[in-house]
Design an enzyme around this catalytic site. Structure first.
Site, PDB file in Angstrom:
ATOM      1  N   HIS A 302     -24.078  -7.500  11.886  1.00  0.00           N
ATOM      2  CA  HIS A 302     -25.425  -6.935  11.970  1.00  0.00           C
ATOM      3  C   HIS A 302     -25.989  -6.553  10.603  1.00  0.00           C
ATOM      4  CE1 HIS A 302     -24.507  -6.641  16.278  1.00  0.00           C
ATOM      5  NE2 HIS A 302     -25.805  -6.567  16.463  1.00  0.00           N
ATOM      6  N   GLY A 303     -25.140  -6.227   9.655  1.00  0.00           N
ATOM      7  CA  GLY A 303     -25.685  -5.856   8.358  1.00  0.00           C
ATOM      8  C   GLY A 303     -24.611  -5.515   7.350  1.00  0.00           C
TER       9      GLY A 303
END
Length: 476
Positions: A302-303
């Protein structure tokens, strides 16, 4: 073109328009995805000549390695260097690389293709088929993550090359419902959550709890809204995209929530990471480790931030807890009966609460801010900051009411904002407890009442376009 039986030309046109759509935001993105497609397609072609298991293995590792290297460079390079600098007190320069849209999504799709090619499940495709699989524009930027074997048979099916009024109506309805979720609910709640997470150190206990709750609703409406729109666009082309959300906030355990939330990402990790690691067939300790690994990777996907890793790890630990079989939900079918059983409503309460808390990591700028949010909750202080937070819910639809209150009872305006904030949360909760968009569209007979409903949602969303923000998952 399909009417003229120019099927290949129609596919070329679809790929061309998908690439134009992708490159519209930035030509630089177009170059990256084109190179990525060419590299993966060439590797697939080279696999055709692989005669031994060893060379096949080399091809597989090369394909996965190249895809992950591209993803690492654009998404994780600065994160990696930043941590190296912190640990070794070095001073390597960061590149501040612009993250290409949807790179995590199309990279995972191409990895799945490479693995399936290596397993002999797929033949080497035509270039236009491969490009259509990667670039099909409804799902290109933020999923759902699709597999080659579920997309290309649909592109090749000539029965799908004609206009289908039923699918078109279904597609438009889903698109409008998704648009409404994004514009009318997610973006409205974002007014409070964006302000709240920027003011972390000033929030008191009530405002912190409400910011977290509002963000929990916002991220669902934002991402599931996008997916409804993507699936709706797919239906307009007679292409069925996989379901990505199935009312996850109705889940009674975290394990069940992850069977309903971002389902195609979970499917990817199960098929291409969890099972190759041994899944649940190598004993309980290994199963626990494998579960933690895939959720840590899911968080990192996700990041590039430790907050995402913390969020993923928290999800993994909660799923491991569910798998231990200590506490079960009454009425659930279980392979091995749990020691204690709790009512469904209590299971839902714990699941929803834990997911709320985990999103503090997901949304916070860094770990320090995340821990401050937890401190706010357990400080048990009420400084009245809720008035300031609620005042951000100043949407255009509120203009007339605001002017009337300013004329008649200006001292009441702050209180009215708070009431409006609670109404917004109540409406969001109500929507979440009803049937989801796919269920609504599947069950409708397109009567006049439903058509009016869709028309109103569409027009209202259209009018509110001026305040639309980007989709949260565009950043991944």
């Amino acid at each position: 073109m399909n009417k003229l039986k120019k099927y290949e030309l129609a596919k070329v046109f679809l790929v061309g328009m998908s690439l134009w759509f992708y490159g519209y935001f930035n030509n630089y993105y177009l170059l990256i995805i084109t190179i990525s497609i060419l590299v993966n397609y060439t590797l697939s072609w080279l696999m055709t000549f692989s005669k031994t298991r060893f060379t096949s293995r080399i091809g597989l590792l090369t394909g996965i390695g190249i895809n992950l290297a591209i993803l690492f460079y654009f998404k994780y390079y600065d994160f990696f260097i930043d941590n190296i600098n912190y640990i070794f007190h070095s001073d390597y320069a960061l590149k501040h690389i612009l993250l290409p849209l949807g790179i995590s999504f199309f990279t995972f799709q191409q990895i799945s293709f490479t693995v399936d090619r290596n397993e002999g499940e797929l033949d080497h495709p035509s270039f236009i088929n491969y490009a259509a699989f990667v670039t099909f524009f409804p799902q290109l930027i933020a999923g759902p993550i699709v597999f080659y074997k579920e997309m290309i048979p649909q592109f090749e099916d000539l029965n799908k090359r004609r206009f289908d009024s039923g699918n078109f109506a279904k597609g438009i309805s889903l698109f409008v419902l998704g648009l409404g979720k994004k514009v009318l609910l997610a973006d409205m709640l974002a007014l409070a959550t964006n302000f709240g997470f920027e003011q972390t150190y000033f929030l008191d206990t009530p405002s912190t709890l409400l910011v977290i709750l509002a963000y929990t609703f916002q991220i669902y409406f934002d991402f599931s809204g996008y997916n409804d729109m993507a699936i709706g666009l797919g239906y307009m082309f007679n292409i069925a995209l996989p379901i990505n959300f199935n009312s996850p906030y109705k889940a009674c355990s975290v394990k069940e929530l992850w069977q309903r939330w971002h389902m195609t990402l979970s499917r990817f990790f199960v098929n291409y990471v969890y099972i190759p690691l041994g899944g649940s067939k190598k004993g309980r300790p290994r199963t626990i480790l494998n579960t933690i690994i895939i959720f840590c990777l899911s968080g990192l996907w996700h990041g590039a931030n430790w907050t995402y890793v913390a969020w993923g790890t928290m999800q993994g630990l909660l799923v491991v807890w569910d798998n231990l079989g200590i506490v079960g939900i009454k009425g659930n079918k279980e392979k091995v009966p749990s020691k204690i059983h709790i009512p469904r409503w209590l299971g839902w309460f714990f699941t929803f609460s834990f997911f709320n808390l985990s999103l503090i990591f997901f949304r916070s700028e860094n770990m320090t801010y995340a821990f401050q949010m937890f401190k706010n909750i357990f400080a048990f202080k009420n400084t009245g900051y809720l008035y300031k937070l609620a005042a951000n819910m100043d949407i255009p639809e509120f203009y007339v009411i605001k002017q009337a209150i300013n004329l008649l009872a200006p001292d009441m305006l702050s209180t009215v904002y708070i009431v409006f904030f609670f109404i917004a949360l109540a409406i969001s909760a109500f929507v979440l407890t009803r049937k989801n968009s796919l269920q609504i569209v599947a069950e409708t007979n397109y009567g006049s009442k439903f058509c009016w409903y869709i028309t109103i949602v569409f027009l209202w969303s259209l009018i509110s376009f001026s305040q639309v923000s980007t989709f949260i998952y565009f950043n991944f």
